[in-house]
Every structure is written in structure tokens, then in C-alpha cells.
Design a protein around this motif. Structure first.
Motif, PDB file in Angstrom:
ATOM      1  N   ARG A  41       0.837  -1.200   0.000  1.00 26.00           N
ATOM      2  CA  ARG A  41       0.000   0.000   0.000  1.00 26.00           C
ATOM      3  C   ARG A  41       0.874   1.252   0.000  1.00 26.00           C
ATOM      4  N   ASN A  42       1.989   1.179   0.726  1.00 34.53           N
ATOM      5  CA  ASN A  42       2.884   2.325   0.833  1.00 34.53           C
ATOM      6  C   ASN A  42       3.981   2.325  -0.231  1.00 34.53           C
ATOM      7  N   ASN A  43       4.411   1.144  -0.657  1.00 27.54           N
ATOM      8  CA  ASN A  43       5.479   1.031  -1.645  1.00 27.54           C
ATOM      9  C   ASN A  43       5.269  -0.273  -2.409  1.00 27.54           C
ATOM     10  N   PRO A  44       4.673  -0.213  -3.587  1.00 25.92           N
ATOM     11  CA  PRO A  44       4.323  -1.440  -4.307  1.00 25.92           C
ATOM     12  C   PRO A  44       5.530  -2.265  -4.768  1.00 25.92           C
ATOM     13  N   HIS A  45       6.721  -1.707  -4.716  1.00 26.79           N
ATOM     14  CA  HIS A  45       7.912  -2.426  -5.175  1.00 26.79           C
ATOM     15  C   HIS A  45       8.704  -3.042  -4.032  1.00 26.79           C
ATOM     16  N   ARG A  46       8.128  -3.054  -2.861  1.00 31.21           N
ATOM     17  CA  ARG A  46       8.833  -3.557  -1.683  1.00 31.21           C
ATOM     18  C   ARG A  46       8.399  -4.979  -1.373  1.00 31.21           C
ATOM     19  N   GLY A  47       9.348  -5.823  -1.055  1.00 31.78           N
ATOM     20  CA  GLY A  47       9.050  -7.203  -0.692  1.00 31.78           C
ATOM     21  C   GLY A  47       9.406  -7.468   0.752  1.00 31.78           C
ATOM     22  N   SER A  48       9.275  -8.708   1.132  1.00 33.89           N
ATOM     23  CA  SER A  48       9.577  -9.099   2.497  1.00 33.89           C
ATOM     24  C   SER A  48      10.289 -10.434   2.474  1.00 33.89           C
ATOM     25  N   ASP A  91       5.793  -1.354  16.125  1.00 34.58           N
ATOM     26  CA  ASP A  91       5.692  -1.863  14.762  1.00 34.58           C
ATOM     27  C   ASP A  91       4.333  -1.552  14.147  1.00 34.58           C
ATOM     28  N   LEU A  92       3.284  -1.625  14.955  1.00 30.57           N
ATOM     29  CA  LEU A  92       1.948  -1.286  14.451  1.00 30.57           C
ATOM     30  C   LEU A  92       1.895   0.182  14.037  1.00 30.57           C
ATOM     31  N   TYR A  93       2.442   1.049  14.861  1.00 27.61           N
ATOM     32  CA  TYR A  93       2.489   2.475  14.516  1.00 27.61           C
ATOM     33  C   TYR A  93       3.248   2.683  13.202  1.00 27.61           C
ATOM     34  N   ARG A  94       4.399   2.053  13.071  1.00 28.69           N
ATOM     35  CA  ARG A  94       5.200   2.214  11.846  1.00 28.69           C
ATOM     36  C   ARG A  94       4.466   1.668  10.623  1.00 28.69           C
ATOM     37  N   SER A  95       3.708   0.597  10.799  1.00 28.24           N
ATOM     38  CA  SER A  95       2.972   0.021   9.673  1.00 28.24           C
ATOM     39  C   SER A  95       1.831   0.917   9.225  1.00 28.24           C
ATOM     40  N   VAL A  96       1.065   1.414  10.181  1.00 33.68           N
ATOM     41  CA  VAL A  96      -0.102   2.240   9.862  1.00 33.68           C
ATOM     42  C   VAL A  96       0.309   3.616   9.352  1.00 33.68           C
ATOM     43  N   SER A  97       1.382   4.173   9.924  1.00 33.83           N
ATOM     44  CA  SER A  97       1.807   5.516   9.525  1.00 33.83           C
ATOM     45  C   SER A  97       2.529   5.531   8.186  1.00 33.83           C
ATOM     46  N   GLY A  98       2.927   4.360   7.698  1.00 34.18           N
ATOM     47  CA  GLY A  98       3.620   4.308   6.410  1.00 34.18           C
ATOM     48  C   GLY A  98       5.084   4.682   6.496  1.00 34.18           C
ATOM     49  N   SER A  99       5.671   4.637   7.669  1.00 36.53           N
ATOM     50  CA  SER A  99       7.092   4.931   7.818  1.00 36.53           C
ATOM     51  C   SER A  99       7.899   3.943   6.981  1.00 36.53           C
ATOM     52  N   THR A 100       8.897   4.434   6.309  1.00 36.95           N
ATOM     53  CA  THR A 100       9.714   3.562   5.473  1.00 36.95           C
ATOM     54  C   THR A 100      11.000   3.209   6.187  1.00 36.95           C
ATOM     55  N   SER A 101      11.388   1.982   6.005  1.00 32.60           N
ATOM     56  CA  SER A 101      12.588   1.471   6.640  1.00 32.60           C
ATOM     57  C   SER A 101      12.925   0.147   5.977  1.00 32.60           C
ATOM     58  N   VAL A 103      13.279  -2.404   7.778  1.00 33.60           N
ATOM     59  CA  VAL A 103      12.633  -3.356   8.685  1.00 33.60           C
ATOM     60  C   VAL A 103      11.172  -3.506   8.268  1.00 33.60           C
ATOM     61  N   ASP A 104      10.721  -4.749   8.144  1.00 30.12           N
ATOM     62  CA  ASP A 104       9.340  -5.014   7.749  1.00 30.12           C
ATOM     63  C   ASP A 104       8.448  -5.045   8.990  1.00 30.12           C
ATOM     64  N   SER A 105       8.089  -3.866   9.472  1.00 34.86           N
ATOM     65  CA  SER A 105       7.265  -3.761  10.677  1.00 34.86           C
ATOM     66  C   SER A 105       5.919  -4.439  10.498  1.00 34.86           C
ATOM     67  N   ALA A 106       5.350  -4.365   9.308  1.00 38.49           N
ATOM     68  CA  ALA A 106       4.057  -5.003   9.062  1.00 38.49           C
ATOM     69  C   ALA A 106       4.150  -6.516   9.225  1.00 38.49           C
ATOM     70  N   GLY A 107       5.249  -7.096   8.827  1.00 40.92           N
ATOM     71  CA  GLY A 107       5.453  -8.528   9.019  1.00 40.92           C
ATOM     72  C   GLY A 107       5.506  -8.901  10.482  1.00 40.92           C
ATOM     73  N   HIS A 108       6.136  -8.049  11.293  1.00 40.88           N
ATOM     74  CA  HIS A 108       6.190  -8.275  12.742  1.00 40.88           C
ATOM     75  C   HIS A 108       4.775  -8.238  13.329  1.00 40.88           C
TER      76      HIS A 108
END
Length: 130
Positions: A41-48, A91-101, A103-108
Motif C-alpha cells: 500500500r505504501n510502496n508497491p515495489h517492496r518485498g519481504s 511496529d503497528l504504529y510504523r505500519s499504519v503511519s507508512g514509515s519507510t525502513s 525493517v518489515d514492521s508489518a510482518g512483525h
């Protein structure tokens, strides 16, 4: 690897190997789904890639099974529930806010959520009856 070495043996001793494998691989799927949803949703070219979601589920299960345990963040003793769910909240905050890093916070988040859900499925009825 140190984290899985630290948290997995007590969880395996409580759940047994078959149930631990359900936790580990189920959280891997949940982690990948959360990563796909939030990250693309935030970066369509990013994987995990990695097992950090499964580690998050193992840590969440450990915290729920041993709520009075203490872990050390660097040299500071902290209650395991506070530590694990503090990381989950971050990690939830980073996932919802769209912070880029890197680290795959959404996976956590996906992994930890599966760990909590699996705990509730296995032990929730016993907790509610108390």
C-alpha cells in the motif's frame, strides 16, 4: 537466531512440537499477508524476506504463557509483556503511519497478531472461565 534460541524452547515445552510448528508456519503466512497489505500500500515495489514474523509470534506466545517473566533490554530488566507488546505497538504504529525502513514492521505485526490469536484459540476459554 539468539532470539529464537531464547524464546522457542519454553514455548515448545508448553505447546509441543506439532503445535509449535502450527504457530511458526501459520505466523509466517500471517506475517507475509500483513506485509503484502501494509507494505505494498505504501510502496508497491517492496518485498519481504525472513522469519521475523514467526519470531514475533513466538515472542508473543512466550509473553502470554509467562506474563511474569523478565527480559533484559540491553542491561535494563523489563517485564516480558511490556517489552513484547511495546515492540508490537511500535511496529503497528510504523505500519499504519507508512514509515519507510528496511525493517518489515508489518510482518512483525502480522506474526505477533497470529501468536496472540493462536494463544486465545488454545487457552482463551480457560482464561475466560476464571
Amino acid at each position: 537466531m539468539y532470539m529464537i534460541y531464547s524464546f522457542a524452547p519454553p514455548v515448545i515445552a508448553t505447546l509441543g512440537i506439532p503445535s509449535f510448528l502450527v504457530l511458526y508456519f501459520g505466523s509466517a503466512v500471517s506475517s507475509a499477508a500483513a506485509s503484502l497489505y501494509f507494505s505494498t500500500r505504501n510502496n508497491p515495489h517492496r518485498g519481504s524476506l525472513g522469519a521475523s514474523g514467526s519470531l514475533s509470534a513466538t515472542m508473543a506466545m512466550f509473553a502470554l504463557l509467562n506474563p511474569s517473566a523478565t527480559v533484559y533490554l540491553f542491561v535494563v530488566p523489563v517485564n516480558v509483556v511490556l517489552a513484547v507488546f511495546g515492540f508490537f505497538a511500535f511496529d503497528l504504529y510504523r505500519s499504519v503511519s507508512g514509515s519507510t525502513s528496511v525493517v518489515d514492521s508489518a510482518g512483525h505485526v502480522g506474526g505477533a497478531a497470529f501468536g496472540v490469536a493462536y494463544f486465545m484459540q488454545k487457552y482463551g476459554r480457560r482464561l475466560i472461565r476464571r
